[in-house]
Design a protein around this motif. Sequence first.
Motif, short mmCIF file in Angstrom:
data_model
loop_
_atom_site.label_atom_id
_atom_site.label_comp_id
_atom_site.label_asym_id
_atom_site.label_seq_id
_atom_site.Cartn_x
_atom_site.Cartn_y
_atom_site.Cartn_z
N LEU A 41 2.04 7.45 24.89
CA LEU A 41 0.89 7.21 24.81
C LEU A 41 0.37 6.49 22.87
CD1 LEU A 41 -2.53 8.76 25.64
CD2 LEU A 41 -2.13 8.25 23.07
N ALA A 42 1.22 8.09 22.22
CA ALA A 42 1.75 7.92 20.70
C ALA A 42 2.85 6.60 20.69
CB ALA A 42 2.53 9.22 20.54
N LYS A 43 3.65 6.43 21.04
CA LYS A 43 4.69 5.55 21.11
C LYS A 43 3.78 4.03 21.20
CE LYS A 43 8.34 6.93 23.62
NZ LYS A 43 9.83 6.40 24.40
N ALA A 44 3.07 3.80 22.33
CA ALA A 44 2.54 2.23 22.24
C ALA A 44 1.05 2.53 20.75
CB ALA A 44 0.81 2.66 23.96
N ILE A 45 0.83 3.69 20.74
CA ILE A 45 -0.32 3.25 19.63
C ILE A 45 0.26 3.00 18.39
CG2 ILE A 45 -2.23 4.54 18.40
CD1 ILE A 45 -3.12 6.35 20.81
N GLY A 46 1.60 3.77 17.97
CA GLY A 46 2.27 3.58 16.63
C GLY A 46 2.06 5.34 15.79
N ILE A 47 1.69 6.57 16.88
CA ILE A 47 1.60 6.87 15.49
C ILE A 47 2.69 8.44 16.45
CG2 ILE A 47 -0.77 7.05 15.80
CD1 ILE A 47 -2.06 8.22 17.67
N GLY A 48 2.59 9.65 15.47
CA GLY A 48 3.53 10.28 15.80
C GLY A 48 2.62 11.72 17.07
N LYS A 49 3.41 12.23 18.50
CA LYS A 49 2.78 12.92 19.07
C LYS A 49 1.27 13.93 18.55
CE LYS A 49 5.60 14.36 22.17
NZ LYS A 49 6.78 14.94 23.22
N SER A 50 2.06 14.48 17.35
CA SER A 50 1.34 15.59 16.62
C SER A 50 0.11 15.22 16.63
CB SER A 50 2.22 16.02 15.53
OG SER A 50 2.02 14.72 14.62
N ALA A 51 -0.09 13.85 16.29
CA ALA A 51 -1.64 13.14 15.63
C ALA A 51 -2.62 13.81 16.85
CB ALA A 51 -1.35 11.60 15.19
N LEU A 52 -2.12 13.42 18.00
CA LEU A 52 -2.74 13.77 19.33
C LEU A 52 -3.05 15.27 19.39
CD1 LEU A 52 -0.44 11.19 21.73
CD2 LEU A 52 -2.67 10.29 20.93
N ARG A 53 -2.07 15.58 19.08
CA ARG A 53 -2.37 17.24 18.77
C ARG A 53 -3.40 17.71 18.15
NH1 ARG A 53 2.74 17.29 21.02
NH2 ARG A 53 3.58 18.17 18.75
N GLN A 54 -2.83 17.46 16.46
CA GLN A 54 -3.50 17.83 15.93
C GLN A 54 -5.03 17.14 14.60
OE1 GLN A 54 -0.35 17.99 13.08
NE2 GLN A 54 0.81 19.73 13.73
N ASN A 55 -4.70 15.71 15.69
CA ASN A 55 -6.50 15.31 14.72
C ASN A 55 -7.21 15.69 15.60
OD1 ASN A 55 -8.54 13.42 14.54
ND2 ASN A 55 -6.64 12.12 13.40
N PRO A 56 -8.23 16.14 15.70
CA PRO A 56 -9.69 16.73 15.92
C PRO A 56 -10.35 15.49 17.54
CG PRO A 56 -9.29 17.13 14.87
CD PRO A 56 -8.68 17.47 14.10
N ALA A 57 -10.49 15.12 16.18
CA ALA A 57 -11.48 13.38 16.72
C ALA A 57 -10.82 13.18 17.48
CB ALA A 57 -11.72 12.10 15.50
N ILE A 58 -9.10 12.28 17.52
CA ILE A 58 -8.65 12.13 18.51
C ILE A 58 -8.14 12.62 19.88
CG2 ILE A 58 -6.06 11.14 19.00
CD1 ILE A 58 -5.27 9.73 16.07
N LYS A 59 -8.01 14.20 19.52
CA LYS A 59 -7.78 14.95 20.75
C LYS A 59 -9.57 14.83 21.52
CE LYS A 59 -6.69 19.43 20.84
NZ LYS A 59 -6.91 21.16 20.35
N ASP A 60 -10.57 14.72 20.94
CA ASP A 60 -11.84 14.83 21.83
C ASP A 60 -12.08 13.42 22.20
OD1 ASP A 60 -12.33 17.28 21.04
OD2 ASP A 60 -13.59 16.39 18.93
N ALA A 61 -11.58 12.33 21.35
CA ALA A 61 -11.52 11.61 22.47
C ALA A 61 -10.33 10.81 23.49
CB ALA A 61 -11.27 9.60 21.16
N LEU A 62 -9.32 11.60 22.99
CA LEU A 62 -8.43 11.76 24.49
C LEU A 62 -9.09 12.35 25.82
CD1 LEU A 62 -5.75 11.09 25.76
CD2 LEU A 62 -4.49 12.87 24.62
N GLU A 63 -9.62 13.33 25.42
CA GLU A 63 -9.82 14.25 26.25
C GLU A 63 -10.64 13.49 26.80
OE1 GLU A 63 -11.80 18.00 26.21
OE2 GLU A 63 -9.93 18.19 25.25
N THR A 64 -12.12 12.73 26.44
CA THR A 64 -13.21 11.94 26.98
C THR A 64 -12.77 10.77 28.30
OG1 THR A 64 -14.22 12.28 24.96
CG2 THR A 64 -15.43 10.42 26.31
N LEU A 65 -11.29 10.10 27.31
CA LEU A 65 -10.88 9.10 27.90
C LEU A 65 -10.35 9.49 29.50
CD1 LEU A 65 -9.37 6.48 28.29
CD2 LEU A 65 -7.80 6.88 26.64
N GLU A 66 -9.39 10.48 29.32
CA GLU A 66 -9.03 11.05 30.13
C GLU A 66 -9.93 11.78 31.19
OE1 GLU A 66 -6.09 14.05 29.51
OE2 GLU A 66 -4.52 13.12 29.31
#
Length: 146
Positions: A41-66
């Motif tokens: 997912l991080a590769k496809a978006i072009g961001i670091g994996k840490s952003a998926l864990r540390q950015n609360p907005a992305i974390k919430d959006a990912l949880e909602t998506l899943e």
Amino acid sequence: MSNGQEKARQNLVGFQRWAATQTDEDFEQIVHRGQLNRGELAKAIGIGKSALRQNPAIKDALETLEQGLRERGVLPPLTQEASVQRSQPKRYDPTVNQKALESRRLSALEQENIELKARVATLEAKLKRYGELSEVLTEFGVAPDA
């Protein structure tokens, strides 16, 4: 130069754009252990994996998506145990580092032990051979120097 908050917003926008362009089949290709593979997912978006864990907005959006993918049957439903684990923080285990050190030390000691056993076997074979030679020389009356 952008600051951290601006970068976080850019990462969120990137995530949202990526999620909007994916089909259920695309999501199925990156499922790993009942959730979307964070590395892919991080590769496809072009961001670091840490952003998926540390950015609360992305974390919430990912949880909602899943969660939406679970409702559509793309992802398997969460088990009761997994739901409980997600709601509780992970327990800190202070012995993890000590166990890792002990494990590495144990491996090194086992390797050294194997090497020493092989060396002892070689030396015992040589000692046996030289012991027999010493007996023969003693029988002939030639005393070996000690």
